[in-house]
Design a protein around this motif. Sequence first.
Motif, PDB file in Angstrom:
ATOM      1  N   HIS A 143      23.557   7.559   6.131  1.00 55.73           N
ATOM      2  CA  HIS A 143      22.546   7.423   5.074  1.00 55.73           C
ATOM      3  C   HIS A 143      21.135   7.593   5.618  1.00 55.73           C
ATOM      4  N   GLN A 144      21.032   8.533   6.527  1.00 58.98           N
ATOM      5  CA  GLN A 144      19.726   8.761   7.144  1.00 58.98           C
ATOM      6  C   GLN A 144      18.657   9.138   6.117  1.00 58.98           C
ATOM      7  N   ALA A 145      19.076   9.895   5.093  1.00 54.57           N
ATOM      8  CA  ALA A 145      18.122  10.315   4.057  1.00 54.57           C
ATOM      9  C   ALA A 145      17.538   9.097   3.348  1.00 54.57           C
ATOM     10  N   PHE A 146      18.401   8.080   3.166  1.00 51.62           N
ATOM     11  CA  PHE A 146      17.901   6.861   2.522  1.00 51.62           C
ATOM     12  C   PHE A 146      16.907   6.131   3.423  1.00 51.62           C
ATOM     13  N   ALA A 147      17.222   6.091   4.705  1.00 51.29           N
ATOM     14  CA  ALA A 147      16.290   5.468   5.657  1.00 51.29           C
ATOM     15  C   ALA A 147      14.942   6.168   5.604  1.00 51.29           C
ATOM     16  N   GLN A 148      14.984   7.499   5.508  1.00 48.54           N
ATOM     17  CA  GLN A 148      13.722   8.255   5.440  1.00 48.54           C
ATOM     18  C   GLN A 148      12.975   7.971   4.142  1.00 48.54           C
ATOM     19  N   LEU A 149      13.741   7.855   3.049  1.00 41.54           N
ATOM     20  CA  LEU A 149      13.117   7.560   1.755  1.00 41.54           C
ATOM     21  C   LEU A 149      12.418   6.198   1.806  1.00 41.54           C
ATOM     22  N   LEU A 150      13.077   5.221   2.426  1.00 42.50           N
ATOM     23  CA  LEU A 150      12.482   3.882   2.556  1.00 42.50           C
ATOM     24  C   LEU A 150      11.222   3.925   3.418  1.00 42.50           C
ATOM     25  N   GLN A 151      11.283   4.759   4.436  1.00 40.69           N
ATOM     26  CA  GLN A 151      10.183   4.789   5.400  1.00 40.69           C
ATOM     27  C   GLN A 151       8.954   5.526   4.874  1.00 40.69           C
ATOM     28  N   ALA A 152       9.174   6.516   4.006  1.00 37.74           N
ATOM     29  CA  ALA A 152       8.063   7.379   3.578  1.00 37.74           C
ATOM     30  C   ALA A 152       6.875   6.595   2.991  1.00 37.74           C
ATOM     31  N   PRO A 153       7.103   5.699   2.009  1.00 34.85           N
ATOM     32  CA  PRO A 153       5.942   4.962   1.469  1.00 34.85           C
ATOM     33  C   PRO A 153       5.309   4.028   2.495  1.00 34.85           C
ATOM     34  N   ARG A 154       6.139   3.526   3.432  1.00 39.57           N
ATOM     35  CA  ARG A 154       5.583   2.667   4.491  1.00 39.57           C
ATOM     36  C   ARG A 154       4.577   3.450   5.328  1.00 39.57           C
ATOM     37  N   GLY A 155       4.979   4.666   5.683  1.00 40.13           N
ATOM     38  CA  GLY A 155       4.102   5.517   6.483  1.00 40.13           C
ATOM     39  C   GLY A 155       2.804   5.805   5.747  1.00 40.13           C
ATOM     40  N   ASP A 156       2.928   6.130   4.450  1.00 43.54           N
ATOM     41  CA  ASP A 156       1.724   6.438   3.676  1.00 43.54           C
ATOM     42  C   ASP A 156       0.837   5.196   3.528  1.00 43.54           C
ATOM     43  N   ALA A 157       1.469   4.038   3.318  1.00 44.05           N
ATOM     44  CA  ALA A 157       0.690   2.796   3.191  1.00 44.05           C
ATOM     45  C   ALA A 157      -0.044   2.502   4.502  1.00 44.05           C
ATOM     46  N   ASP A 158       0.654   2.688   5.624  1.00 46.40           N
ATOM     47  CA  ASP A 158       0.014   2.430   6.924  1.00 46.40           C
ATOM     48  C   ASP A 158      -1.206   3.320   7.130  1.00 46.40           C
ATOM     49  N   ALA A 159      -1.078   4.582   6.684  1.00 53.41           N
ATOM     50  CA  ALA A 159      -2.202   5.508   6.848  1.00 53.41           C
ATOM     51  C   ALA A 159      -3.414   5.024   6.048  1.00 53.41           C
ATOM     52  N   ILE A 160      -3.164   4.512   4.839  1.00 50.20           N
ATOM     53  CA  ILE A 160      -4.277   3.999   4.022  1.00 50.20           C
ATOM     54  C   ILE A 160      -4.891   2.770   4.692  1.00 50.20           C
ATOM     55  N   ILE A 161      -4.016   1.861   5.133  1.00 51.73           N
ATOM     56  CA  ILE A 161      -4.489   0.598   5.716  1.00 51.73           C
ATOM     57  C   ILE A 161      -5.364   0.858   6.939  1.00 51.73           C
ATOM     58  N   LYS A 162      -4.991   1.866   7.711  1.00 53.37           N
ATOM     59  CA  LYS A 162      -5.718   2.192   8.934  1.00 53.37           C
ATOM     60  C   LYS A 162      -7.140   2.659   8.652  1.00 53.37           C
ATOM     61  N   GLU A 163      -7.332   3.306   7.500  1.00 50.18           N
ATOM     62  CA  GLU A 163      -8.627   3.894   7.154  1.00 50.18           C
ATOM     63  C   GLU A 163      -9.578   2.887   6.535  1.00 50.18           C
ATOM     64  N   ARG A 164      -9.057   1.796   5.992  1.00 50.57           N
ATOM     65  CA  ARG A 164      -9.833   1.008   5.038  1.00 50.57           C
ATOM     66  C   ARG A 164     -10.408  -0.266   5.626  1.00 50.57           C
TER      67      ARG A 164
END
Length: 761
Positions: A679-700
Amino acid sequence: MAEFMELEGQDGVRMAWNVVPGTKQEASNCVVPVSAIYTPIKPFPNMPVLPYAPLRCRNCRSVLNPFSIVDFAAKIWICPFCFQRNHFPPHYASISDENLPAELFPQYTTIEYQSPGEASSLPPVFMFVLDTSIIEEEMAFLKSSLSQAIGLLPDNSLVGLITFGTLVHVHELGFGAIPKTYVFKGSKDVSKDQLLEQMSFFLNKPKPTTGVIAGARDGLSSESIARFLLPASECEFALNSVLEELQKDPWPIPADQRATRCTSTALSVAASLLGACVPGSGARIMAFIGGPSTEGPGAIVSKNLSEPIRSHKDLDKDSAPHYHKAVKFYEALAKQLVHQGHVLDLFACALDQVGVAELKVAVERTGGLVVLAESFGHSVFKDSLRRVFQSEDKDLGISSNGIFEINCSKDIKVQGILGPCASLEKKGPLCSDTIVGQGSTSAWKMCGLDQATSLCLIFEIVKKDIPDSTVQSSGNQFYFQFLTYYQHSTGEMRLRVTTLSRRWVAGPGSIQDLIAGFDQEAAAVVMARFVSFKMEIEAEFDPIRWLDKALIHICSRFGDYQKDSPSSFSLSPRFSIFPQFMFHLRRSQFVQVFNNSPDETAYFRMILNRENVANSVVMIQPSLISYSFQSAPEPALLDVAAIAADRILLLDSYFTIVIFHGSTIAQWRKAGYHNQPEHQAFAQLLQAPRGDADAIIKERFPVPRLVICDQHGSQARFLLAKLNPSATYNSDGHHPGGDIIFTDDVSFEVFLDHLQRLAVQ
Ligand SMILES: [Zn+2]
């Protein structure tokens, strides 16, 4: 919108009207004021920094710029603001249209000057002011964050320490092995004279005879100053050992009482100490406050627990007994700090309110940073504090000692600035009689500013009417020049000059031009700052009514429709999302204040008042991204209809970021599918918003709060509160005649429906 962002990319400016309504009447018909959101020291990697002093108009002092008309043969330039003819000085003798100095290049409308020899020798100064009336656990969090921060301080900076609870303790860090403190009573404000007397600055010297010690350095020996402000490189050990020894306030607290906390006295002592030691330098008071102020002139509540801390209702009914006194105290403190050129930063970390609403004036006028969190252990505080001192990766570009000035064409006046600055009371022909925010001046002090700091300037068009002959001319230009003097984070003094030109129009044919120049994002942000300001200063102000009237007026003026036919109504793409912004602004934390505490409201507004257009738009109308197996991540409508069992949603409402797992996703996650190789695709799906959230948090900055929740879980409210309630659509929708669209929590469809009906009347 792209072209407006391009202009912002060149000059750091967004204007609501990029084609300017040319007369007083025309401007008033446009409802949204002629205004600009300007980021004075926005970083531009390709901006030239000129190693010489700027050339100024000898009449109006504006700086030579690409809009000046140059006569190369006669070596003369004509100022676009006052039309004065100015001679170039001898060192410009070689200029020609093939050999332009950088400040005349058409693309360098924003440029910086760095005068040689003006580099300041004054080191940055940090005065830490610590609340000790907090529980042991919080104390430990605070100490750990601080000792980390101390390790990140620039070596040449000077550091001081004040702690407070029942009493104020000024720590003498330069005393050597034995820690020594000076103690002040918390209940009473201490004047600067009393402070100096008690700290025996004049021990071995005759006291200066003049009573004016404020701002004067004479009388204070550098040894005296060095007792309380030490270079970071020398005091790291001393400071850390004081911190290690630091205990919570030892005075007993009766069960029916709040802790004694003399916040205002401590801040006043800090301000006076800096005023005596380092007036005019880029010094910051960094206040770490863990609970409500209960003692001294800035108390927000009594010690008696039976008295609740003021709410918006209390403020509304004028039944908050301490409020006005405290605000008055902090207004005076703001004035003192602005005079000294010093900044107040506020780190408020408590479940209770601490008095951010009262302190707001002092933080905002001095351009201070503010962070509000539930605990000193929360990542919102810890990561934000680290960001202040972290210089490599995401530098905030903290600068100091700023002065901001404006020049405009003569038909424009300045009503004022909404944002982190203080009037320098420089009155002149440029100042409008109507005052908004910090007004009645053409120069402002910005004690603290950084790369993100954005001012909102409100203009007034004063031209009464236009002679017929000029109406259709295409050469009608208004000019604006913004000058920012500031101490760059490297220590050197810089002058940033931004010169803008905007075409003005007037008369019957001008509507299409105005529409073409309308920046709806900038306009929404101006309206958000404006409505927040009015809510704070006007008693009985009805923000919903005001916003609705403005929106209806704009739609009737700029919409396309047949009279009395709501279904015929349409808006040009330039205006098409403006109603949506106003819908979300009405529902936002800036307008619906009763859902929050006065401290939270003050906090949200302080951040709104200092951020650029893109960030402010997210505060007004949060962004929503949907993640699913069916498609790549895509923006979703801010509507309950976006929720689905097999989707993950990422909501960014600026202060909070929510990752919301639909019920099926949550089930799979709980079952641990993402840990199984198939279920690697599911792991990636779970991770995607985390990655995007981290990018926002880093900038703000401040670092936003991250909430990860599941559909039907209790934390889901963080998402639901921001969504358009389309599913509860239950309106019979008939409200004839009134100019109020709706006061309840209606869906956007109902809102729009009413808007169209009212606009075509
Ligand atoms: Zn001039």
